[in-house]
Structure formats: C-alpha cells, structure tokens
Design a protein around this motif. Sequence first.
Motif, mmCIF file in Angstrom:
data_model
loop_
_atom_site.group_PDB
_atom_site.id
_atom_site.type_symbol
_atom_site.label_atom_id
_atom_site.label_comp_id
_atom_site.label_asym_id
_atom_site.label_seq_id
_atom_site.Cartn_x
_atom_site.Cartn_y
_atom_site.Cartn_z
ATOM 1 N N PHE A 55 -40.337 -1.259 -3.163
ATOM 2 C CA PHE A 55 -38.983 -1.411 -2.620
ATOM 3 C C PHE A 55 -38.401 -2.758 -3.015
ATOM 4 N N ILE A 56 -39.171 -3.810 -2.841
ATOM 5 C CA ILE A 56 -38.681 -5.153 -3.155
ATOM 6 C C ILE A 56 -38.413 -5.293 -4.645
ATOM 7 N N GLU A 57 -39.238 -4.696 -5.472
ATOM 8 C CA GLU A 57 -38.987 -4.737 -6.918
ATOM 9 C C GLU A 57 -37.625 -4.141 -7.247
ATOM 10 N N ASN A 58 -37.315 -3.019 -6.635
ATOM 11 C CA ASN A 58 -36.026 -2.372 -6.877
ATOM 12 C C ASN A 58 -34.872 -3.211 -6.358
ATOM 13 N N ALA A 452 -27.968 3.545 11.377
ATOM 14 C CA ALA A 452 -28.423 2.333 12.052
ATOM 15 C C ALA A 452 -29.838 2.521 12.609
ATOM 16 N N ILE A 453 -30.100 3.688 13.192
ATOM 17 C CA ILE A 453 -31.447 3.960 13.708
ATOM 18 C C ILE A 453 -32.466 3.930 12.571
ATOM 19 N N ALA A 454 -32.119 4.546 11.444
ATOM 20 C CA ALA A 454 -33.042 4.558 10.305
ATOM 21 C C ALA A 454 -33.370 3.141 9.856
ATOM 22 N N GLN A 455 -32.360 2.288 9.773
ATOM 23 C CA GLN A 455 -32.584 0.909 9.343
ATOM 24 C C GLN A 455 -33.474 0.149 10.323
ATOM 25 N N GLU A 456 -33.416 0.527 11.579
ATOM 26 C CA GLU A 456 -34.135 -0.202 12.622
ATOM 27 C C GLU A 456 -35.554 0.325 12.882
ATOM 28 N N LEU A 457 -35.930 1.410 12.211
ATOM 29 C CA LEU A 457 -37.264 1.975 12.424
ATOM 30 C C LEU A 457 -38.341 0.969 12.014
ATOM 31 N N GLU A 458 -39.364 0.873 12.808
ATOM 32 C CA GLU A 458 -40.427 -0.102 12.546
ATOM 33 C C GLU A 458 -41.688 0.529 11.966
ATOM 34 N N ASN A 459 -41.789 1.843 12.017
ATOM 35 C CA ASN A 459 -43.032 2.496 11.604
ATOM 36 C C ASN A 459 -42.927 3.199 10.262
ATOM 37 N N VAL A 460 -41.841 2.961 9.531
ATOM 38 C CA VAL A 460 -41.703 3.564 8.207
ATOM 39 C C VAL A 460 -41.323 2.470 7.208
ATOM 40 N N PRO A 461 -41.695 2.642 5.941
ATOM 41 C CA PRO A 461 -41.387 1.614 4.941
ATOM 42 C C PRO A 461 -39.902 1.542 4.624
#
Length: 613
Positions: A55-58, A452-461
């Motif tokens: 993800f960070i590479e992209n 917004a919920i998707a961005q705030e999820l803590e258990n997925v990359p």
Amino acid sequence: MKTNAITLALAVSLGLAISGCSQSPHNQASTPLVSTTQTQADASAAANALFETIFIENVMASPMTQSYLGIKQDYDKWDQIGEAADAAALAMSQDQLARLQAINTELLDEQTLLSYQLLRQSLQDSISDHQWRLYSYPINQMYGIHSNVPSLLINQHPIDSVADAQAYISRLQGITELFKQTQEALTLRAQHGIIAPKFVFPHAIAASKNIITGAPFDAGEDSTLMADFSTKLAKLDITDSERQALLAQAKQALVEQTGPAYVDLIAYLTELETQADDKAGTWKFPRGDEFYANALKRTTTTDMTSAEIHQLGLDEVARIHTEMRAIMQQVGFEGSLNEFFVFMRDDPRFYHPNTAEGKAAYLAEAKAYIDTMESRLDEVFFIKPKADMIVKAVEPFREKSAGKAFYNQPAPDGSRPGIYYANLYDMAAMPTYQAEALAYHEGIPGHHMQIAIAQELENVPKFRRFGGYTAYIEGWGLYTEYFPKEMGLYQDPYSDFGRLSMELWRACRLVVDTGIHSQQWTREQGIEYYTSNTPNAESDAVKMVERHIVMPSQATAYKVGMNKILALREQAKAQLGTEFDIRQFHTLLLENGPLPLDVLEINVNNWVESKKS
C-alpha cells in the motif's frame, strides 16, 4: 455519485481496481507452502506487514495520492503520466504480486486470508488490464488533469506553514511538465484511434479557460487559484514581508508557468477537436466489444453480460413506473405518467430560484434531512463513523461541467471532514422532491457512513480501507436511499416520488450504458430515452449520457449493487426470521470495508449460517 470512494484520481493512483474483481478471490487456488514453522499469528502478521508495504509503495509512487491522504512528503510534486509511468506501474504490480504469492496462505487467519485474496485479485486485474491502458479519455467533461489540478490544490493542499506555501508554488510551476505529459498521452491515444467525441472539447476548453480568468492573468478579481492561495496564506502566522514575498512568487508562477501551460493545452485541445467524431460507444475502438465486456466485469464484480444488464434495466424501469403510477393516484393527478413527469419537471413549486437565496435554501434543506437521519441512526446501525460531514455547493470553477452531486471522503487524520457536494449551477436540475434521497445517498446514511467507517477500520489493511469496488460503494449508496422509507421517512409523497425517480434514473442507466457501448446507440438516442422515461430535466439527461460515453460501464454499478444488497438482505431475513436484526446486517456490510459483490455474498451466507447454528 461517489467520485471519491477514494476519488477517481486516488483510485487510479493506488493501482487498485476501483471497479473490482472479475471473479471471487475465494475461487482462486492457494499458493504453495513456503514454511511449516510459522504460527498462524506470525504468518498473519507477516502478511499484513507486506500488505502495508505494498500500500505504501503505491501511495508514495503518487504525490497526488499522498495529498488526498493528507501526506506531505512529495507535497511539491505531481504524478507522472505516460507510457514510462504506465510501464513502471506494471512492473511494480508484477513485483508486488510475486512477493504476495510467496505467502503461506494455509497459515493465515480468516481476515488476513480475505485480504490476501482481495489484493491478489486486484493485482492480477491491474496486470491484465495494462492492455487497456489507452482505452480512456484523460481529459473529459467529468474529470481530467485540467480540472484535477485546481481541485486538488483547493481541496487537498492546505497551507499550514511556509513550506506548504512553497510547495503550492512549486506545484503551480510544475503544471507545465504535467500538461506536456498529458498532451503526449492524448497524442498516443489518437494514434490508436481513441479520441473523445466532439462534445467533450467545448467543456474541457471552457473549464480550462476558467482557471486562467482573473488576476494575475487579466484585470478583475483574483483568479480561482490566486484567490485560493491568498485566502490560505492570509491565515498563516507570518510577517507581512514574508506574506508579500510568497504572494509575489505565486503570481510569478501563475503568469510564467500555469497560464502558459493552460494556453498550450487549450490550443492542443482545439486542434485535437478537429480529429474527433460524434460516435459515442466503445464499439468504435479496436477490440471495443472485448474492452467493454471486461469493463462491465470490473465494474459490477459479476459475470453479467451486456445483454443481461440491458434487460435488467428494462425490467426495473417497468416496475418503477408502476410504483410511480400509484403515487400519481395518491396525489390525485389525472393524466398519464408522462404527463405527470412533465408536471413534476416543470411546476415551479418543486424548484428553488436560481439565486443566492435559492441555493442557500437548498443547502439548508439538505442539511436538515441529514440531521434528521443522523438523529435516528441508532434504529438501524450499531456502527457509526467518527468523522464529521458537511454540505457544500460545488465550486464555481467546475460547477458547469461537474456531476449533479458527489461526495469527497474525509482526511484520515480528521483534519478535513467528509463533504457532500451539491451542484447548484442549474437549480432547474435540482428539484426539491429529489433532495431527500440525494442527501441520504451522498451523505448519511450513504457514502459518508460507508467510506468514513471503512477508513476508520482498525482490523483491515489500508489497501482495503482506502480501496473500492464501484458496485459495492454505489450499490450501498442507492440502497441507503431506499431503507429510510422503511423507517417512515419520505413522508411527503412527492419526496417518495423523488426517491423512485432517482432509482428509475439508475435503472435507465443500465439500459443506456449498454445501449451506447454495445448496441451502437447515439448520444441523441440516449438522451431521448432518459427524457421519455424519467421526470428529470433535459440537462440531467445530457450530462448523464455524456458521462456514459466517457466512463463506460461505471454507471451500471448502482442498480446492480443495490439489487444484490437487497437480495442478500431478503434471503437473510427469510432464513433467520425473527433472529434477523437490520443493525447487525448493516454492521456485516460495513465492517470489512468495500468488497466485490460475490465476496459480499459469501460473507452474508456465512453470517446467516453462523446465526442459524
């Protein structure tokens, strides 16, 4: 519409298929074991570390993506465009896929395995779709580098320091090279017979001229970018001499780089326009039918054919017309459905005046609908976003060519709220009877809740939190127009008619998109279908058909996605009976971030089985 599930530019920059997977990742074979000594926790942690690295590479390969995510590392740069950049992206995807496939999938926990399968499919699709890299119109009336540049600077480039201001100036200077690369990309497409239809060019040229209108390009008020830079700079705590020096540098960059870059682009587009024709569909491209079939797979995350989607649209249009006739009788209208459409389209009671006061009234009503829904969220949700959301009119520089309404995601760090944009350029295209459903779709409980919920999820990359599948995202948006009726909202029958008219609009999209790209409909045929079958203004029909033309398959996602969500919900209710809880169902839909529809179906089926047992 969600141009920003992460925004179109962000989706492309991430190298993630915003339209989704062509088949379920659950149907893919697992990779061979590479180790038998790891524990599940160790293997899953290592896999998630790789997901993060990819993800960070992209992200770091795209300065524009960084800005959308609130990262300032390459704050002074633009993305690279062209064959070299495409080749580099392909090589990076191939390398990432090779590293991914070295993972021992048999040791992954359930959530990590899902992430692996989704990322692998996304990379495989990206690599496969390299063959279609020229099958697009980089500049059109919906989006393009000519409008993305000012939009990003205004909305995603805050100035919190002198360094930020200097980065803004550097980006103004860098527009020259960016537009040069854009012209080279357009020329390459033209050599392959891919040129936007004639109608695109006046829109793109006018939008470009708007950016270089005003000071310092000519006399009068500050231009769009000068005004933005000055306003942001005024809020910075610096000395007056520092401020004046930065203003002078910005003016110089606008006059010497930005202005000439736009002038050159306008001249280039004017010349390219002479090579354009009026053919609307992708059927005119080499291998056009093959390209469109692939686009439908990516967009819908199903194996539905163009013919099947076209027929679904016809069937849904007929059903919704029947429900509309019931409302027509409820309000006592005597006449045909088409006469009712004309009444709804033309009666001034359904429109605010095209004045500052009328536009302010529309925004206030949209906010009131959202506030009411927000106060009742506990009835239908256990899960809620932390990020705030605001309602805003589309900025004047892009309102003439922008879509009717759209949503911009909040900054992940909370520094920028989610934004529901309403396009108030033509108030005759914004009937009040549609305002309630539109507010639910773009705001709450629609795109803002989901994104917004998707961005705030803590258990997925992060690639899942910030990625997207159009059928899921827009299917959710359209579904959230519907279920507020089950809550007792849409009290005004005209407002309920507005809800149906918006669903009808999405059903017509299935017919027209496939008609244009598979059945060789003309632009005029598409416009006529909308005006004959919906109550919307002709200007709506024109914009929609032109959107179909430059974004093939995208508009099929809404109705296909909504129908799948409703079908899964009804299946779950039928099997669970009194054990079914709409709040749990909504949590299930939102807690994993965006998913392909086939994967979503597997998740719902597994949830039902777990509840039954």
